[in-house]
Design a protein around this motif. Structure first.
Motif, PDB file in Angstrom:
ATOM      1  N   ASN A   1      16.852  11.983  -9.147  1.00  0.00           N
ATOM      2  CA  ASN A   1      16.658  12.915  -8.042  1.00  0.00           C
ATOM      3  C   ASN A   1      16.478  12.198  -6.710  1.00  0.00           C
ATOM      4  OD1 ASN A   1      16.349  15.934  -8.855  1.00  0.00           O
ATOM      5  ND2 ASN A   1      15.539  14.729 -10.550  1.00  0.00           N
ATOM      6  N   THR A   2      16.755  12.923  -5.656  1.00  0.00           N
ATOM      7  CA  THR A   2      16.621  12.414  -4.302  1.00  0.00           C
ATOM      8  C   THR A   2      15.182  11.999  -4.027  1.00  0.00           C
ATOM      9  OG1 THR A   2      18.366  13.891  -3.576  1.00  0.00           O
ATOM     10  CG2 THR A   2      16.909  13.041  -1.873  1.00  0.00           C
ATOM     11  N   VAL A   3      15.029  10.898  -3.333  1.00  0.00           N
ATOM     12  CA  VAL A   3      13.700  10.433  -2.946  1.00  0.00           C
ATOM     13  C   VAL A   3      13.302  11.128  -1.654  1.00  0.00           C
ATOM     14  CG1 VAL A   3      12.337   8.442  -2.197  1.00  0.00           C
ATOM     15  CG2 VAL A   3      13.984   8.211  -4.061  1.00  0.00           C
ATOM     16  N   ARG A   4      12.175  11.799  -1.676  1.00  0.00           N
ATOM     17  CA  ARG A   4      11.616  12.446  -0.479  1.00  0.00           C
ATOM     18  C   ARG A   4      10.367  11.666  -0.057  1.00  0.00           C
ATOM     19  NH1 ARG A   4      14.085  16.419  -3.341  1.00  0.00           N
ATOM     20  NH2 ARG A   4      15.453  17.782  -2.131  1.00  0.00           N
ATOM     21  N   TRP A   5      10.605  10.400   0.207  1.00  0.00           N
ATOM     22  CA  TRP A   5       9.505   9.503   0.533  1.00  0.00           C
ATOM     23  C   TRP A   5       8.812   9.946   1.806  1.00  0.00           C
ATOM     24  CZ3 TRP A   5       8.326   5.741   4.280  1.00  0.00           C
ATOM     25  CH2 TRP A   5       7.284   4.876   3.922  1.00  0.00           C
ATOM     26  N   GLN A   6       9.585  10.336   2.806  1.00  0.00           N
ATOM     27  CA  GLN A   6       8.995  10.780   4.066  1.00  0.00           C
ATOM     28  C   GLN A   6       8.099  11.989   3.835  1.00  0.00           C
ATOM     29  OE1 GLN A   6      11.823  11.469   7.185  1.00  0.00           O
ATOM     30  NE2 GLN A   6      10.287  12.156   8.624  1.00  0.00           N
ATOM     31  N   GLY A   7       8.554  12.933   3.020  1.00  0.00           N
ATOM     32  CA  GLY A   7       7.741  14.100   2.696  1.00  0.00           C
ATOM     33  C   GLY A   7       6.469  13.721   1.962  1.00  0.00           C
ATOM     34  N   SER A   8       6.559  12.729   1.085  1.00  0.00           N
ATOM     35  CA  SER A   8       5.371  12.262   0.363  1.00  0.00           C
ATOM     36  C   SER A   8       4.351  11.675   1.325  1.00  0.00           C
ATOM     37  CB  SER A   8       5.767  11.194  -0.668  1.00  0.00           C
ATOM     38  OG  SER A   8       6.680  11.705  -1.606  1.00  0.00           O
ATOM     39  N   ILE A   9       4.830  10.861   2.258  1.00  0.00           N
ATOM     40  CA  ILE A   9       3.921  10.242   3.232  1.00  0.00           C
ATOM     41  C   ILE A   9       3.343  11.302   4.173  1.00  0.00           C
ATOM     42  CG2 ILE A   9       3.727   8.559   5.113  1.00  0.00           C
ATOM     43  CD1 ILE A   9       4.018   7.395   2.211  1.00  0.00           C
ATOM     44  N   GLN A  10       4.166  12.243   4.592  1.00  0.00           N
ATOM     45  CA  GLN A  10       3.665  13.311   5.470  1.00  0.00           C
ATOM     46  C   GLN A  10       2.590  14.137   4.765  1.00  0.00           C
ATOM     47  OE1 GLN A  10       7.452  15.004   6.560  1.00  0.00           O
ATOM     48  NE2 GLN A  10       7.442  13.929   8.519  1.00  0.00           N
ATOM     49  N   PHE A  11       2.739  14.358   3.465  1.00  0.00           N
ATOM     50  CA  PHE A  11       1.709  15.060   2.704  1.00  0.00           C
ATOM     51  C   PHE A  11       0.396  14.269   2.746  1.00  0.00           C
ATOM     52  CE2 PHE A  11      -0.747  15.410  -1.181  1.00  0.00           C
ATOM     53  CZ  PHE A  11      -1.104  16.750  -1.134  1.00  0.00           C
ATOM     54  N   LEU A  12       0.475  12.954   2.517  1.00  0.00           N
ATOM     55  CA  LEU A  12      -0.726  12.121   2.538  1.00  0.00           C
ATOM     56  C   LEU A  12      -1.394  12.155   3.909  1.00  0.00           C
ATOM     57  CD1 LEU A  12       0.589   9.056   0.509  1.00  0.00           C
ATOM     58  CD2 LEU A  12      -1.050  10.781  -0.255  1.00  0.00           C
ATOM     59  N   ILE A  13      -0.594  12.113   4.966  1.00  0.00           N
ATOM     60  CA  ILE A  13      -1.142  12.182   6.322  1.00  0.00           C
ATOM     61  C   ILE A  13      -1.859  13.510   6.526  1.00  0.00           C
ATOM     62  CG2 ILE A  13      -0.507  12.349   8.770  1.00  0.00           C
ATOM     63  CD1 ILE A  13       1.743  10.298   8.114  1.00  0.00           C
ATOM     64  N   LYS A  14      -1.225  14.603   6.096  1.00  0.00           N
ATOM     65  CA  LYS A  14      -1.821  15.938   6.233  1.00  0.00           C
ATOM     66  C   LYS A  14      -3.156  16.019   5.495  1.00  0.00           C
ATOM     67  CE  LYS A  14      -0.747  19.765   3.992  1.00  0.00           C
ATOM     68  NZ  LYS A  14       0.039  20.687   3.253  1.00  0.00           N
ATOM     69  N   GLU A  15      -3.256  15.311   4.384  1.00  0.00           N
ATOM     70  CA  GLU A  15      -4.482  15.301   3.595  1.00  0.00           C
ATOM     71  C   GLU A  15      -5.532  14.342   4.153  1.00  0.00           C
ATOM     72  OE1 GLU A  15      -5.271  17.295   0.771  1.00  0.00           O
ATOM     73  OE2 GLU A  15      -3.576  18.359   1.677  1.00  0.00           O
ATOM     74  N   GLY A  16      -5.172  13.615   5.233  1.00  0.00           N
ATOM     75  CA  GLY A  16      -6.127  12.714   5.868  1.00  0.00           C
ATOM     76  C   GLY A  16      -6.242  11.351   5.214  1.00  0.00           C
ATOM     77  N   VAL A  17      -5.253  10.975   4.411  1.00  0.00           N
ATOM     78  CA  VAL A  17      -5.295   9.664   3.756  1.00  0.00           C
ATOM     79  C   VAL A  17      -4.928   8.595   4.782  1.00  0.00           C
ATOM     80  CG1 VAL A  17      -4.263   8.220   1.949  1.00  0.00           C
ATOM     81  CG2 VAL A  17      -4.673  10.661   1.517  1.00  0.00           C
ATOM     82  N   PRO A  18      -5.820   7.616   4.998  1.00  0.00           N
ATOM     83  CA  PRO A  18      -5.506   6.560   5.969  1.00  0.00           C
ATOM     84  C   PRO A  18      -4.437   5.609   5.419  1.00  0.00           C
ATOM     85  CG  PRO A  18      -7.653   6.175   4.988  1.00  0.00           C
ATOM     86  CD  PRO A  18      -7.162   7.491   4.450  1.00  0.00           C
ATOM     87  N   LYS A  19      -3.675   5.034   6.321  1.00  0.00           N
ATOM     88  CA  LYS A  19      -2.597   4.118   5.946  1.00  0.00           C
ATOM     89  C   LYS A  19      -3.108   2.999   5.042  1.00  0.00           C
ATOM     90  CE  LYS A  19      -0.600   1.202   8.947  1.00  0.00           C
ATOM     91  NZ  LYS A  19       0.259   0.735  10.039  1.00  0.00           N
ATOM     92  N   GLU A  20      -4.308   2.526   5.295  1.00  0.00           N
ATOM     93  CA  GLU A  20      -4.868   1.416   4.537  1.00  0.00           C
ATOM     94  C   GLU A  20      -5.080   1.742   3.052  1.00  0.00           C
ATOM     95  OE1 GLU A  20      -5.462   1.189   8.730  1.00  0.00           O
ATOM     96  OE2 GLU A  20      -6.196   2.714   7.361  1.00  0.00           O
ATOM     97  N   ARG A  21      -5.126   3.010   2.715  1.00  0.00           N
ATOM     98  CA  ARG A  21      -5.346   3.419   1.312  1.00  0.00           C
ATOM     99  C   ARG A  21      -4.053   3.528   0.515  1.00  0.00           C
ATOM    100  NH1 ARG A  21      -9.857   6.565  -0.036  1.00  0.00           N
ATOM    101  NH2 ARG A  21      -9.167   6.039  -2.117  1.00  0.00           N
ATOM    102  N   ILE A  22      -2.911   3.414   1.171  1.00  0.00           N
ATOM    103  CA  ILE A  22      -1.617   3.551   0.490  1.00  0.00           C
ATOM    104  C   ILE A  22      -1.191   2.180  -0.018  1.00  0.00           C
ATOM    105  CG2 ILE A  22       0.809   4.181   0.762  1.00  0.00           C
ATOM    106  CD1 ILE A  22      -0.127   6.178   2.913  1.00  0.00           C
ATOM    107  N   GLN A  23      -0.908   2.110  -1.307  1.00  0.00           N
ATOM    108  CA  GLN A  23      -0.527   0.855  -1.941  1.00  0.00           C
ATOM    109  C   GLN A  23       0.909   0.906  -2.420  1.00  0.00           C
ATOM    110  OE1 GLN A  23      -2.606  -1.919  -2.261  1.00  0.00           O
ATOM    111  NE2 GLN A  23      -3.812  -0.711  -0.825  1.00  0.00           N
ATOM    112  N   GLU A  24       1.673  -0.119  -2.094  1.00  0.00           N
ATOM    113  CA  GLU A  24       3.041  -0.245  -2.602  1.00  0.00           C
ATOM    114  C   GLU A  24       2.990  -1.049  -3.886  1.00  0.00           C
ATOM    115  OE1 GLU A  24       7.455  -1.752  -1.215  1.00  0.00           O
ATOM    116  OE2 GLU A  24       5.830  -1.693   0.244  1.00  0.00           O
TER     117      GLU A  24
END
Length: 135
Positions: A87-110
């Motif tokens: 399936n298509t990757v909706r990475w931008q949508g995933s990140i936008q969801f995290l931003i909306k939820e208030g998740v700081p960039k520092e908490r996102i792990q690759e």
């Protein structure tokens, strides 16, 4: 297409005033997340069944790249795990969801080789991280 094809398209768009603003990603193969991966879904379902893999309700929602939204239902998580490769990757949508939820960039792990996705996080506006005062 390949890199040469992308360069041709980019040049044609540039003539029309369109500029590229995103970086190209070095990927293992262009077949990932395409119709060529549909047979993998059935094979993954077979692996889950053959090995008795059970998914339990997670403590935190799982965000699937092909939906860009959270999921907590174990049956849907298991089904989505099998569907993810084709399936298509909706990475931008995933990140936008995290931003909306208030998740700081520092908490996102690759997870995986390289840091290209981590670097792409700079293209997003994250909420400022507030730290408690030490008074």
């Amino acid at each position: 297409g390949g890199l040469k094809d992308l360069e041709i398209v980019e040049q044609r768009l540039r003539v029309r005033g369109v500029r590229r603003t995103k970086r190209l990603m070095n990927v293992a193969g262009a077949f990932h997340h395409s119709r060529y991966m549909v047979p993998v879904e059935t094979r993954l379902e077979g692996v889950f069944s053959d090995f008795g893999i059970e998914v339990k309700k997670p403590a935190v929602p799982v965000i699937f790249n092909f939906t860009g939204s959270p999921e907590q239902d174990p049956k849907r998580i298991k089904a989505f795990m099998a569907k993810q490769p084709a399936n298509t990757v909706r990475w931008q949508g995933s990140i936008q969801f995290l931003i909306k939820e208030g998740v700081p960039k520092e908490r996102i792990q690759e997870i995986g080789p390289g840091q290209i996705l981590t670097k792409l996080l700079d293209d997003f506006s994250f909420p400022a991280v507030t730290r408690p005062s030490s008074s």
